[in-house]
Design a protein around this motif. Structure first.
Motif, PDB file in Angstrom:
ATOM      1  N   ALA A  16       0.824  -1.210   0.000  1.00  0.00           N
ATOM      2  CA  ALA A  16       0.000   0.000   0.000  1.00  0.00           C
ATOM      3  C   ALA A  16       0.856   1.257   0.000  1.00  0.00           C
ATOM      4  O   ALA A  16       0.553   2.229  -0.717  1.00  0.00           O
ATOM      5  CB  ALA A  16      -0.932  -0.013   1.214  1.00  0.00           C
ATOM      6  N   MET A  17       1.928   1.274   0.784  1.00  0.00           N
ATOM      7  CA  MET A  17       2.819   2.430   0.785  1.00  0.00           C
ATOM      8  C   MET A  17       3.499   2.613  -0.572  1.00  0.00           C
ATOM      9  O   MET A  17       3.701   3.740  -1.037  1.00  0.00           O
ATOM     10  CB  MET A  17       3.866   2.287   1.890  1.00  0.00           C
ATOM     11  CG  MET A  17       3.309   2.359   3.293  1.00  0.00           C
ATOM     12  SD  MET A  17       2.446   3.913   3.650  1.00  0.00           S
ATOM     13  CE  MET A  17       3.789   5.105   3.514  1.00  0.00           C
ATOM     14  N   LEU A  18       3.842   1.501  -1.217  1.00  0.00           N
ATOM     15  CA  LEU A  18       4.430   1.588  -2.553  1.00  0.00           C
ATOM     16  C   LEU A  18       3.422   2.148  -3.551  1.00  0.00           C
ATOM     17  O   LEU A  18       3.775   2.985  -4.404  1.00  0.00           O
ATOM     18  CB  LEU A  18       4.898   0.203  -2.994  1.00  0.00           C
ATOM     19  CG  LEU A  18       5.519   0.112  -4.394  1.00  0.00           C
ATOM     20  CD1 LEU A  18       6.764   0.988  -4.487  1.00  0.00           C
ATOM     21  CD2 LEU A  18       5.848  -1.337  -4.748  1.00  0.00           C
ATOM     22  N   VAL A  19       2.167   1.719  -3.442  1.00  0.00           N
ATOM     23  CA  VAL A  19       1.129   2.225  -4.352  1.00  0.00           C
ATOM     24  C   VAL A  19       0.896   3.713  -4.124  1.00  0.00           C
ATOM     25  O   VAL A  19       0.696   4.481  -5.076  1.00  0.00           O
ATOM     26  CB  VAL A  19      -0.172   1.415  -4.172  1.00  0.00           C
ATOM     27  CG1 VAL A  19      -1.315   2.054  -4.936  1.00  0.00           C
ATOM     28  CG2 VAL A  19       0.027  -0.013  -4.647  1.00  0.00           C
ATOM     29  N   ILE A  20       0.929   4.160  -2.863  1.00  0.00           N
ATOM     30  CA  ILE A  20       0.781   5.590  -2.578  1.00  0.00           C
ATOM     31  C   ILE A  20       1.921   6.376  -3.213  1.00  0.00           C
ATOM     32  O   ILE A  20       1.701   7.440  -3.827  1.00  0.00           O
ATOM     33  CB  ILE A  20       0.737   5.818  -1.053  1.00  0.00           C
ATOM     34  CG1 ILE A  20      -0.546   5.251  -0.457  1.00  0.00           C
ATOM     35  CG2 ILE A  20       0.837   7.313  -0.729  1.00  0.00           C
ATOM     36  CD1 ILE A  20      -0.590   5.296   1.056  1.00  0.00           C
ATOM     37  N   ALA A  21       3.143   5.864  -3.090  1.00  0.00           N
ATOM     38  CA  ALA A  21       4.289   6.544  -3.698  1.00  0.00           C
ATOM     39  C   ALA A  21       4.157   6.596  -5.214  1.00  0.00           C
ATOM     40  O   ALA A  21       4.437   7.633  -5.844  1.00  0.00           O
ATOM     41  CB  ALA A  21       5.582   5.839  -3.297  1.00  0.00           C
ATOM     42  N   VAL A  22       3.722   5.489  -5.819  1.00  0.00           N
ATOM     43  CA  VAL A  22       3.537   5.473  -7.274  1.00  0.00           C
ATOM     44  C   VAL A  22       2.440   6.444  -7.684  1.00  0.00           C
ATOM     45  O   VAL A  22       2.549   7.136  -8.714  1.00  0.00           O
ATOM     46  CB  VAL A  22       3.211   4.043  -7.737  1.00  0.00           C
ATOM     47  CG1 VAL A  22       2.807   4.023  -9.207  1.00  0.00           C
ATOM     48  CG2 VAL A  22       4.418   3.137  -7.526  1.00  0.00           C
ATOM     49  N   GLN A  23       1.367   6.528  -6.888  1.00  0.00           N
ATOM     50  CA  GLN A  23       0.279   7.453  -7.198  1.00  0.00           C
ATOM     51  C   GLN A  23       0.763   8.902  -7.187  1.00  0.00           C
ATOM     52  O   GLN A  23       0.417   9.698  -8.070  1.00  0.00           O
ATOM     53  CB  GLN A  23      -0.847   7.281  -6.178  1.00  0.00           C
ATOM     54  CG  GLN A  23      -2.069   8.144  -6.425  1.00  0.00           C
ATOM     55  CD  GLN A  23      -2.860   7.681  -7.631  1.00  0.00           C
ATOM     56  OE1 GLN A  23      -3.105   6.500  -7.805  1.00  0.00           O
ATOM     57  NE2 GLN A  23      -3.261   8.620  -8.470  1.00  0.00           N
ATOM     58  N   VAL A  24       1.576   9.252  -6.201  1.00  0.00           N
ATOM     59  CA  VAL A  24       2.123  10.610  -6.145  1.00  0.00           C
ATOM     60  C   VAL A  24       3.013  10.877  -7.360  1.00  0.00           C
ATOM     61  O   VAL A  24       2.953  11.963  -7.975  1.00  0.00           O
ATOM     62  CB  VAL A  24       2.905  10.817  -4.839  1.00  0.00           C
ATOM     63  CG1 VAL A  24       3.572  12.185  -4.822  1.00  0.00           C
ATOM     64  CG2 VAL A  24       1.979  10.675  -3.636  1.00  0.00           C
ATOM     65  N   CYS A  25       3.837   9.904  -7.736  1.00  0.00           N
ATOM     66  CA  CYS A  25       4.696  10.066  -8.910  1.00  0.00           C
ATOM     67  C   CYS A  25       3.866  10.241 -10.181  1.00  0.00           C
ATOM     68  O   CYS A  25       4.219  11.046 -11.059  1.00  0.00           O
ATOM     69  CB  CYS A  25       5.627   8.877  -9.047  1.00  0.00           C
ATOM     70  SG  CYS A  25       6.887   8.768  -7.762  1.00  0.00           S
ATOM     71  N   LEU A  26       2.763   9.496 -10.294  1.00  0.00           N
ATOM     72  CA  LEU A  26       1.903   9.639 -11.464  1.00  0.00           C
ATOM     73  C   LEU A  26       1.249  11.019 -11.511  1.00  0.00           C
ATOM     74  O   LEU A  26       1.109  11.616 -12.593  1.00  0.00           O
ATOM     75  CB  LEU A  26       0.823   8.551 -11.451  1.00  0.00           C
ATOM     76  CG  LEU A  26       1.292   7.127 -11.772  1.00  0.00           C
ATOM     77  CD1 LEU A  26       0.145   6.136 -11.606  1.00  0.00           C
ATOM     78  CD2 LEU A  26       1.844   7.054 -13.194  1.00  0.00           C
ATOM     79  N   ILE A  27       0.852  11.529 -10.361  1.00  0.00           N
ATOM     80  CA  ILE A  27       0.246  12.861 -10.326  1.00  0.00           C
ATOM     81  C   ILE A  27       1.227  13.906 -10.827  1.00  0.00           C
ATOM     82  O   ILE A  27       0.902  14.743 -11.694  1.00  0.00           O
ATOM     83  CB  ILE A  27      -0.218  13.195  -8.899  1.00  0.00           C
ATOM     84  CG1 ILE A  27      -1.405  12.315  -8.500  1.00  0.00           C
ATOM     85  CG2 ILE A  27      -0.598  14.668  -8.779  1.00  0.00           C
ATOM     86  CD1 ILE A  27      -1.830  12.470  -7.059  1.00  0.00           C
TER      87      ILE A  27
END
Length: 395
Positions: free
Chosen positions: A236-247
């Protein structure tokens, strides 16, 4: 030099994945997310019925149609009564505060998710894009162990550990039972069975984990469940980091394709929008210098586009984090969109170094002890005054 065997490397990888990482970042993310939601709901409290309640121009029928098309859900549509809306709205405020404090975070994070989705889905045309980010991040947060540090849960676990006993969480068990009864009562109210299945899975997983910790103290089943929850937390923390990078990545690349940003005048036109001009004098001061506008426009594009690719360089990453946080702080003040800016600052904080967060936490703990010490001394003096003071009072 002997290289480790493939089996040894696989064992090390599994051991690494089965240990929770970024606990301080998850705690900071939890505190920020709960604080932003509570502040937003309190700010809109005088207008709550007009925005999401029974007085809203966006009727319940129109909201239900959009929810059906987008596969959302909102518990606000289960009843059109005024008191049901008040219960859900104020319950969302309570859930946000409890999440921020870290009280029963495993259950509170799911209640927070349901509250955020319900209010945001009631009228999706409100907000400043910060509500969209909060809705997505609230879903990811429910899979994390965000109460491992800096929470009331962590303090309760530390007290039980000092006593050498398992955590006897009677309030948590009562809350778990009440949520189970509530889920059983409202399961038919979900328009799609997928959301009901997700919530039932959360409920069952929390019950199994509590049973393992309560009756399998020191058993392998408890260790296995801890490893599974740690892996979910890390994912979940990795997905949050990826989401921020995508934004940031998509925002930067879309700006690169725009003619106004290519010529360095994109910020100039953004600062002339009446809707985003709470401080006309401040916006005029920035627009007055074309060199400042040109530098800020190109700097914004470069930082946003480069951010996902420079996370592997620690020193440069920290500089970019400081630049992004300052940028969002300026956007919140100059353009008047504070909650979107606060949401992005909190999302950026998951990339902060653990050593820095530990240092900040230790400093805050020392500050809190200094604040509490005079109060404790004064209370002790009131209960047990010195003998001289007592004789003088009697004299």
């Amino acid at each position: 030099m002997n290289r480790p065997a493939p089996l040894d490397r696989l064992t090390r990888l599994i051991t690494f994945a089965a240990r929770p990482h970024a606990s301080y970042q998850a705690a900071l993310f939890r505190i920020g997310l709960g604080g932003i939601a509570a502040a937003f709901l309190l700010r809109e409290w005088p207008h709550r019925r007009l925005l999401w309640g029974d007085r809203s121009p966006w009727s319940a029928e129109m909201a239900a149609r959009v929810i059906e098309e987008d596969h959302r859900f909102s518990v606000l549509l289960w009843s059109g009564g005024h008191w049901w809306f008040e219960l859900v709205y104020h319950g969302a405020i309570v859930a946000s505060v409890l999440l921020m404090l870290g009280w029963r975070t495993r259950a509170t994070s799911v209640v927070f998710l349901v509250a955020v989705l319900s209010i945001e889905s009631r009228n999706i045309y409100l907000g400043d894009a910060g509500d969209n980010a909060m809705r997505v991040m609230a879903l990811y947060l429910a899979f994390t162990r965000c109460g491992a540090v800096w929470s009331l849960d962590a303090r309760r676990r530390a007290r039980a550990r000092r006593q050498g006993k398992p955590v006897d969480d009677r309030a948590g068990v009562a809350m778990w039972q009440a949520l189970g009864v509530l889920l059983l009562w409202v399961s038919d109210g979900f328009p799609h069975t997928a959301w009901a299945a997700v919530l039932w899975a959360f409920w069952a997983a929390y019950g199994v984990r509590y049973a393992a910790h309560r009756w399998a103290w020191g058993h392998r089943a408890r260790d296995l469940l801890d490893a599974v929850t740690a892996m979910l937390h890390n994912c979940a923390m990795l997905v949050i980091a990826v989401q921020v990078c995508l934004i940031y990545g998509t925002a930067g690349w879309y700006k690169i394709q725009g003619a106004l940003w290519q010529e360095g005048s994109g910020l100039h036109y953004a600062l002339h929008l009446d809707y985003f001009m709470p401080w006309p004098a401040l916006a005029g001061l920035l627009v007055h210098s074309m060199l400042v506008v040109f530098s800020l426009s190109y700097g914004t594009v470069i930082v946003q586009a480069a951010f996902p690719f420079l996370l592997g360089y620690r020193r440069l990453k920290n500089v970019l984090l400081a630049a992004m946080m300052l940028e969002h702080l300026a956007i919140g003040v100059v353009l008047g969109i504070p909650f979107l800016s606060a949401m992005m600052i909190v999302s950026d904080a998951i990339f902060l170094p653990t050593s820095f967060l530990v240092l900040v936490g230790a400093h805050c703990s020392r500050l809190a002890r200094r604040v509490r010490r005079p109060a404790q001394v004064n209370q002790s003096v009131r209960k047990h005054p010195p003998s001289g003071i007592g004789h003088a009072a009697r004299g």
